[in-house]
Each structure stands twice: as structure tokens, then as C-alpha cells.
Write a protein that holds these residues in place. Structure first.
Motif, PDB file in Angstrom:
ATOM      1  N   ALA A 132       0.847  -1.190   0.000  1.00 41.95           N
ATOM      2  CA  ALA A 132       0.000   0.000   0.000  1.00 41.95           C
ATOM      3  C   ALA A 132       0.883   1.241   0.000  1.00 41.95           C
ATOM      4  O   ALA A 132       1.856   1.324   0.756  1.00 41.95           O
ATOM      5  CB  ALA A 132      -0.916   0.003   1.224  1.00 41.95           C
ATOM      6  N   PHE A 133       0.532   2.213  -0.864  1.00 35.95           N
ATOM      7  CA  PHE A 133       1.255   3.476  -0.953  1.00 35.95           C
ATOM      8  C   PHE A 133       0.232   4.604  -1.018  1.00 35.95           C
ATOM      9  O   PHE A 133      -0.714   4.545  -1.814  1.00 35.95           O
ATOM     10  CB  PHE A 133       2.138   3.519  -2.196  1.00 35.95           C
ATOM     11  CG  PHE A 133       3.257   2.511  -2.192  1.00 35.95           C
ATOM     12  CD1 PHE A 133       4.494   2.828  -1.654  1.00 35.95           C
ATOM     13  CD2 PHE A 133       3.066   1.238  -2.707  1.00 35.95           C
ATOM     14  CE1 PHE A 133       5.527   1.907  -1.639  1.00 35.95           C
ATOM     15  CE2 PHE A 133       4.088   0.300  -2.703  1.00 35.95           C
ATOM     16  CZ  PHE A 133       5.322   0.632  -2.163  1.00 35.95           C
ATOM     17  N   GLY A 134       0.434   5.622  -0.184  1.00 40.47           N
ATOM     18  CA  GLY A 134      -0.515   6.720  -0.180  1.00 40.47           C
ATOM     19  C   GLY A 134       0.118   8.012   0.287  1.00 40.47           C
ATOM     20  O   GLY A 134       1.263   8.050   0.762  1.00 40.47           O
ATOM     21  N   VAL A 135      -0.642   9.106   0.149  1.00 38.97           N
ATOM     22  CA  VAL A 135      -0.218  10.422   0.621  1.00 38.97           C
ATOM     23  C   VAL A 135      -1.425  11.138   1.223  1.00 38.97           C
ATOM     24  O   VAL A 135      -2.574  10.871   0.866  1.00 38.97           O
ATOM     25  CB  VAL A 135       0.374  11.295  -0.510  1.00 38.97           C
ATOM     26  CG1 VAL A 135       1.692  10.744  -1.004  1.00 38.97           C
ATOM     27  CG2 VAL A 135      -0.631  11.457  -1.650  1.00 38.97           C
ATOM     28  N   SER A 136      -1.154  12.036   2.149  1.00 40.82           N
ATOM     29  CA  SER A 136      -2.190  12.948   2.631  1.00 40.82           C
ATOM     30  C   SER A 136      -2.197  14.175   1.731  1.00 40.82           C
ATOM     31  O   SER A 136      -1.286  14.389   0.931  1.00 40.82           O
ATOM     32  CB  SER A 136      -1.913  13.357   4.078  1.00 40.82           C
ATOM     33  OG  SER A 136      -0.785  14.213   4.154  1.00 40.82           O
ATOM     34  N   SER A 137      -3.220  14.997   1.877  1.00 37.70           N
ATOM     35  CA  SER A 137      -3.302  16.191   1.041  1.00 37.70           C
ATOM     36  C   SER A 137      -2.210  17.199   1.375  1.00 37.70           C
ATOM     37  O   SER A 137      -1.961  18.124   0.593  1.00 37.70           O
ATOM     38  CB  SER A 137      -4.683  16.846   1.200  1.00 37.70           C
ATOM     39  OG  SER A 137      -4.909  17.200   2.551  1.00 37.70           O
ATOM     40  N   SER A 138      -1.515  17.013   2.503  1.00 35.96           N
ATOM     41  CA  SER A 138      -0.385  17.883   2.837  1.00 35.96           C
ATOM     42  C   SER A 138       0.930  17.337   2.309  1.00 35.96           C
ATOM     43  O   SER A 138       1.967  17.983   2.439  1.00 35.96           O
ATOM     44  CB  SER A 138      -0.287  18.057   4.356  1.00 35.96           C
ATOM     45  OG  SER A 138       0.009  16.820   4.977  1.00 35.96           O
ATOM     46  N   GLY A 139       0.927  16.109   1.747  1.00 34.10           N
ATOM     47  CA  GLY A 139       2.129  15.541   1.146  1.00 34.10           C
ATOM     48  C   GLY A 139       2.824  14.498   1.985  1.00 34.10           C
ATOM     49  O   GLY A 139       3.857  13.960   1.569  1.00 34.10           O
TER      50      GLY A 139
END
Length: 722
Positions: A132-139
Motif C-alpha cells: 500500500a502506498f498513499g499520501v495525505s493532502s499535505s504531502g
């Protein structure tokens, strides 16, 4: 008892015997990924020609708070690849103006407290294991390894890059994931994949391939298909070296010792033998940078469980860590290296062909005069069966190397071994899940007829209903010294049932009840413990939750026990106690900067009463971190001569993320049950991918006069060299 276990075995086997190699969404949702020769700059702009030509995964479906229809906040995903990397371009559209909620810039952020986008990738096409790979809207980055159908272990980290750009009506993310950072089967021309989006302003979770709301969006049973332009090549051997140097100073005032200074150095290595098999090596391991465990008020008759946080033990850890059940684990990696130092270790893990997985680990600890040298070995092999099920066989061995001839008088076994078989079962749509296991232990003096354990579970879950039954038997002489065995010499049966209602309401998402029961018998089938829990809960569309509950307890003590665990007079062996308690719990709207959880319970407790108040208060200073306060208060009233107690555990925590690479965490824990005030300050600078500088300060004092017991400071520098 054996008849009941056999019945459960046959029922579970029958349920899964007709499971076919079917998939839920793989034939309906397809995304093409094409090869590019263009240089893609990871800047969050998506201005390369590659993105203009890429296939688009759009039309995301709602998961929560309802799972019908398309999402209000839509998302578009594009993918490409070259010889080195897999690329993702993501556009997350907004429908509500305003600031996007994020808790901090810390890696592996809390999913539910941050606007985010995550890709779940089934690289083995087994709907069970992946990445799993992800980011928040802040980076901030979020990565983990997936096992057991989709559970994500966030302690696993790897090297990859990302960038995020924010606009008024959307935010845009761009990923580059190196092929060398993941494992897969060479020669495949498709993977399973799904994309999840959490828009907190909308209070909406959505996904590309639809996932029923009773399941996590990480569930790999519901992935769509990622179709590669060319079959994936098999990779040859590659390796990474992660050397470290450290220095520490410790001062144990309580023991009357002087300040001690010590320097250390060691090496971790990761050898990628193929695209699906890797070898991890460690020499003179050092885990001083691991965050301190969160303390708990201990009112239990048995050992508490604390999770593993050390990176070395985590990749493919499900091969070992998922053996057994939560309270009956034949292998628990925290038994290794917490009391005596790890001198060297090796772990081979990965996939052999399409249906087999292999895990081998050997660790050597203790050459210091204060410890006996101990060798730990684990071997596990797993075979896929049916659509999403597997069978595993294993052996765990603990061998003492330098025991004196009179070791029997020391109460130390020269060896302890556990072998067994686990069958993990899941239907193609995840509605049916279950497990069957049988383990046996070997050590000097063991009674072979009493040194085994057996267990079986079966669960069925729909959107509205959940039902399950667990049964387990643990023999009196069953011993797993490298495991976590909560208790021995018992038979347990634990049924549960729950039902949810989904009203047509503009405020309420769902409400419903649950009933859980646990009955524990001794080996002569005499009841020793019974716990019945009945609860009713309600969840609002704003994600606030309220629950009320009733618990009925019965306990027959099998050993003397002080209910306060404060070294007071103990209740007698064989004494029996029944009591009732009532509880209420509320969780506020986590989208707000100030949010909280609070729970209150009151009722009987053995031969007295107990009131418990526990809660968490969080204040978010977006996006630079948060201030949290965790507190538990137990007021226990017992008749004389037994101890009454007012037990307080307070844990304020300040988490500051100056950037997505510079972090400071200050954690204080006041625990009057053990007369200890702990301060832990942890500074981390990720100055290069996978490379860190840590400075950790720890101090323990008494809670009464605040005199210092001990203190220490550690500096550690590591570098990930490919």
C-alpha cells in the motif's frame, strides 16, 4: 470438547470446499498501464505528455457513510512505468471549499484523521498479500505491507518518492515507486489494484472498484485489474546496505551506578534474490530509535500484549506473526532482543512460484556475561488453497547455547520447540472467514499428552449482520517460550452476533447491537470464567459515535490474585465472583481541530466495585502536528483487608512535524500504579530516503517526590546505501 472442535472443523471445511477461484471486481474494472520513455519529474504538476495519453481510473464509488452510488468528491488516477519505476498521477477533486483536514506531516499518518489517497496493490494476484502506498493532502507519505487479505502493517517502510500540489478545487499527487522496493512475480501481465480516497470535509470514503461498507477499503478481495503493456521482467540479485553508528549515555541512579558511556556500530543488509524473494541480514542490531511503548494500567491476571515496532522483523512478518490466534501465538518477535542484545540474524522470506511462500529466520542473542547465549530459529511454509485461503506449517526453536550443567535448578530449559499447522480460510467475497490450527510443544520434561493446543474459528459478515464462533483448547503443559500464550490449561468457546440498521436519515449513518460471550473451562470442563457483553451503538454521518454497554462477569480464581495489582492481600485460590458493569463511550467529530473520545464504566469488581474513566483529547495545529492527552482513572473499592486504589495513568504527547522529514515527539507517562513518571523525547531527521538521524532522551522518576530513577540519551545515525 474434541467432538465440538471436530464439528467446527467439518463445518468450516464444508463452507470453503466449494470456494472457487473467482474474483469480485477483477473482470469489471480494468486500468491499462503503459511503458514510457519520457522522464517524469515527481513534482505534482502532471504536465508530462505521458499523463495526457494515460488510461484513467475514475467514477469512484462511495464506501462510507453509505456504499451506494458514485462519490460526491471524485478522483482520477493514471499510471505509467519505465525500466525503474511505477508512476501514479492522481487528481482529487473537491466539492466543499475550505481547508483540507490533516493531522501532521508525519509518515504513516492516522488514516481516519487526514484527507488522503491510497493505492492498494495485489502484486501476487492472490487477493491476500500486497503493498500500500498513499499520501495525505499535505504531502505526508503512507506505506505498508499487506497480508491476511488486506491488513496493512505501517511499521514497514521502503524507498519511494511523491509530491503534492494543492489548489482551491482539487489537490494533485504524483508517485514514483521503484520496482526494487516491492516484491512481485516476474512474467505476470496483470496485478490486482484498488484506489481509496478519504475526503474528510465531505465525510466520505470512496474507491475505484467498489468495496462493501462492512469491509476496509484495503481488502484485496475487491481489487480491479491493472493490465501491463508487457509482461513484467524477472529481476536478478540486488542489495542494499544500511550501516549505523550510535552512542549512548545511561545513568542508573536507583542502582547506585555511575554514568556509563558506550559507542556501537552495526549493519543491516537487504539482498533481493529475485522479484519475489529477499534475504534480510543484521549484525550487532540496535533498536534504540524505536518509540517507547504506551503504558497501560494493569488489572489483568495475565501478561499484557505490546506490538512489535522493529523494522527488521516486519517485511513478510505475517508468515510468522499470524501463526496461531491473538492470545495464543507460537512466535512473538518481541521475545528476541529486548532483554539480551541481538548479535546477528538472517531472514529469508518471499514467494516460490505462484502458490508457495517461504519464511526462514535465525537470530543469535547474548554474548555479554550477564546473559546466556540463545539461538532462535523459525521456519514456515505456506501454500495457497481455494480462492483466498492458505495452509501453513511451521517450526519454532529456542536453543540455549551456554547453559551450565545445573541448568535444571535454574528453571531454564535447554530447548523449547513448537511445531504445527494453520489453515486460514476466506471466501472470494470475504463474507466467510475462518481458521483451524493445531500446535504441539517439545521441551525437557513435557507431558506429551498435555503439550498441545487446538483452535478453530468461523465468521460470516454481511452489511447488516455479523456472526462468529471461536473454540480453543490449550493443554496444561503447552509451552511456547518464543510465543505469547495468555494462559494454559483451558478450553474456551466464544460466540458473537451483531446487527446494524441503516435508516434513511440525513444525520444518522447506522445503529445496531452486538452480543459477545466467552466461556472458559478448566481441563476437567469446569467453568472458570464467563463474560457476556451486550452493546448498542450509533454512528452519525459526521462520524461521531455513541455506544452503551452491559457486561456480566464470572471468575473462579485458579491462583491467588490482588485485583489492584499493588502488592496488597490476594483473593484466595478457588474463590468465586460474579458482578455486573455498565459503560458508555462517545467519540466526537474527528474532522474538528479539537476532538476527543471519552468512556465511563461503573459496576462490581470481584468482591468490591470499580469506576473507570478514560479518554483522549486531541488538538490539531494543522499541518505541523498535534497535542494529545490520554488519561485513565480507576477507582477501586474493596473491603478490608484488601487494597482499595485510585489508579491514575496520564500521558500527554506533543508531536511536531516541522517538515515531512523533520519530527519531534515528546511523550510523558505518569503511572502511579508502578510509581513511575516516564519522559521520552524523540527527534528524527530523515536526511535522505531511508536514512535517519535519531536523538532519543528517556528519563524515569518516582511519582511521589519526583526523584530520578534513571536517565539515558542515545544518538543514532543510519544510511540506506543501494
Amino acid at each position: 470438547m474434541k467432538f465440538k472442535l471436530l464439528t467446527l472443523f467439518l463445518l468450516t471445511s464444508f463452507t470453503f470446499s466449494y470456494s472457487q477461484k473467482t474474483t469480485v471486481n477483477r473482470d469489471k474494472f480494468n486500468l491499462d498501464i503503459n511503458k514510457t520513455s519520457e522522464t517524469i519529474t515527481i513534482d505534482g504538476l502532471l504536465d508530462e505528455e505521458t499523463w495526457k495519453k494515460a488510461d484513467i481510473a475514475g467514477d469512484f464509488y462511495k464506501i462510507l457513510p453509505i456504499d451506494t452510488g458514485f462519490a460526491e468528491a471524485q478522483t482520477e488516477v493514471m499510471m505509467a512505468y519505465d525500466e525503474t519505476n511505477i508512476y501514479l498521477g492522481v487528481i482529487c477533486h473537491d466539492t466543499i471549499p475550505g481547508k483540507r483536514p490533516v493531522e501532521s506531516l508525519r509518515r504513516d499518518f492516522v488514516f481516519s484523521k487526514n484527507d488522503n489517497f491510497i493505492a492498494f496493490i495485489d502484486t501476487y494476484n492472490d487477493q491476500t498479500n500486497g503493498f500500500a502506498f498513499g499520501v495525505s493532502s499535505s504531502g505526508a507519505q503512507w506505506d505498508g505491507i499487506q497480508a491476511n487479505g488486506g491488513n496493512v502493517s505501517l511499521e514497514w517502510d521502503t524507498k519511494w518518492s511523491s509530491a503534492v500540489k494543492n489548489y482551491e478545487d482539487c489537490w494533485v499527487a504524483e508517485f514514483a515507486i521503484p520496482f526494487r522496493s516491492i516484491r512481485y512475480n516476474g512474467g505476470d501481465n496483470e496485478w490486482g489494484i484498488n484506489f481509496s480516497r478519504l475526503d474528510l470535509k465531505q465525510s466520505e470514503k470512496s474507491s475505484w472498484a467498489p468495496v462493501p461498507r462492512q469491509f476496509a477499503s484495503a481488502n484485496l478481495a475487491f481489487t480491479g485489474t491493472l493490465s501491463w503493456e508487457e509482461p513484467l521482467p524477472k529481476s536478478g540479485p540486488r542489495f542494499s546496505l544500511i550501516p549505523y553508528v550510535s552512542g549512548k549515555g545511561t545513568h542508573d541512579i536507583e542502582a547506585g551506578e555511575d554514568l556509563k558511556l558506550k559507542a556501537n556500530a552495526g549493519l543491516d543488509a537487504k539482498v533481493i534474490l529475485s522479484s519475489s524473494m529477499n534475504l534480510d541480514l543484521t549484525i550487532n542490531s540496535d533498536f534504540s530509535q524505536v518509540e517507547v511503548d504506551e503504558q497501560r494500567t494493569d488489572l489483568d491476571r495475565f501478561e499484557l500484549f505490546f506490538p512489535e515496532k522493529r523494522q527488521f522483523f516486519l517485511e513478510n512478518s505475517d508468515l510468522f506473526a499470524s501463526l496461531g490466534t491473538s492470545n495464543n501465538r507460537p512466535f512473538f518477535s518481541r521475545r528476541i532482543g529486548l532483554e539480551d542484545p541481538v548479535r546477528a540474524g538472517a531472514r529469508l522470506s518471499g514467494r516460490v512460484g505462484n502458490n508457495w511462500r517461504l519464511g526462514l529466520m535465525n537470530m543469535q542473542t547474548g554474548t555479554d556475561d550477564a546473559y546466556f547465549a540463545t539461538n532462535y530459529s523459525v521456519a514456515a511454509v505456506q501454500r495457497n488453497i481455494f480462492s483466498r485461503s492458505n495452509i501453513a506449517a511451521f517450526m519454532v526453536n529456542k536453543q540455549e547455547n551456554n547453559l551450565p550443567n545445573d541448568s535444571t535448578s535454574l528453571g531454564i530449559n535447554k530447548y523449547n520447540r513448537v511445531a504445527g499447522v494453520d489453515v486460514n480460510l476466506s471466501s472470494a467475497d470475504s463474507r466467510w472467514t475462518g481458521k483451524i490450527m493445531g500446535h504441539h510443544s517439545f521441551y525437557p520434561g513435557a507431558d506429551a499428552g498435555k503439550a498441545s493446543t487446538y483452535a478453530g474459528t468461523i465468521n460470516y459478515e454481511t452489511q447488516k449482520m455479523g456472526i462468529g464462533l471461536s473454540q480453543s483448547w490449550v493443554g496444561e503443559d503447552y509451552l511456547a517460550e518464543v510465543g505469547y500464550i495468555r494462559r494454559t490449561g483451558y478450553y474456551e468457546m466464544a460466540p458473537e452476533f451483531g446487527y446494524k440498521f441503516y435508516p434513511s436519515s440525513k444525520t444518522i449513518a447506522n445503529h445496531g447491537f452486538s452480543i459477545e460471550s466467552s466461556l472458559i473451562y478448566d481441563t476437567d470442563i469446569n467453568l472458570t470464567d464467563h463474560e457476556l457483553k451486550i452493546a448498542y451503538s450509533m454512528e452519525w454521518l459526521s462520524r461521531e459515535r455513541l455506544s452503551v454497554g452491559y457486561v456480566n462477569n464470572y471468575i473462579k480464581l485458579l491462583a491467588p490474585f490482588d485485583p489492584t495489582n499493588t502488592d496488597g492481600d490476594s483473593l484466595a485460590t478457588g474463590s468465586k465472583y460474579r458482578w455486573n458493569e455498565f459503560a458508555v463511550e462517545y467519540v466526537s467529530d474527528i474532522r474538528k481541530s479539537l476532538n476527543y473520545e471519552i468512556g465511563i464504566s461503573y459496576g462490581g469488581y470481584y468482591n468490591g466495585t470499580m469506576m473507570t474513566v478514560e479518554g483522549t483529547l486531541n488538538y490539531r495545529v494543522q499541518p505541523f502536528g498535534y497535542l494529545a492527552l490520554v488519561a485513565t482513572y480507576n477507582q477501586i473499592e474493596l473491603p478490608k483487608p484488601y487494597n482499595s486504589a485510585n489508579l491514575m495513568l496520564i500521558g500527554p504527547k506533543l508531536d511536531i512535524t516541522f517538515t515531512d522529514k523533520l519530527f519531534l515527539t515528546t511523550f510523558v507517562q505518569y503511572n502511579n500504579q508502578i510509581d513511575n513518571l516516564n519522559l521520552n523525547v524523540r527527534f528524527q531527521w530523515r536526511y535522505a530516503p531511508g536514512s535517519d538521524l535519531y536523538i532519543v532522551y528517556t528519563e524515569n522518576t518516582y511519582t511521589g517526590n519526583f526523584d530520578t530513577k534513571n536517565r539515558g540519551i542515545v544518538l543514532k545515525l543510519s544510511y540506506w546505501l543501494n
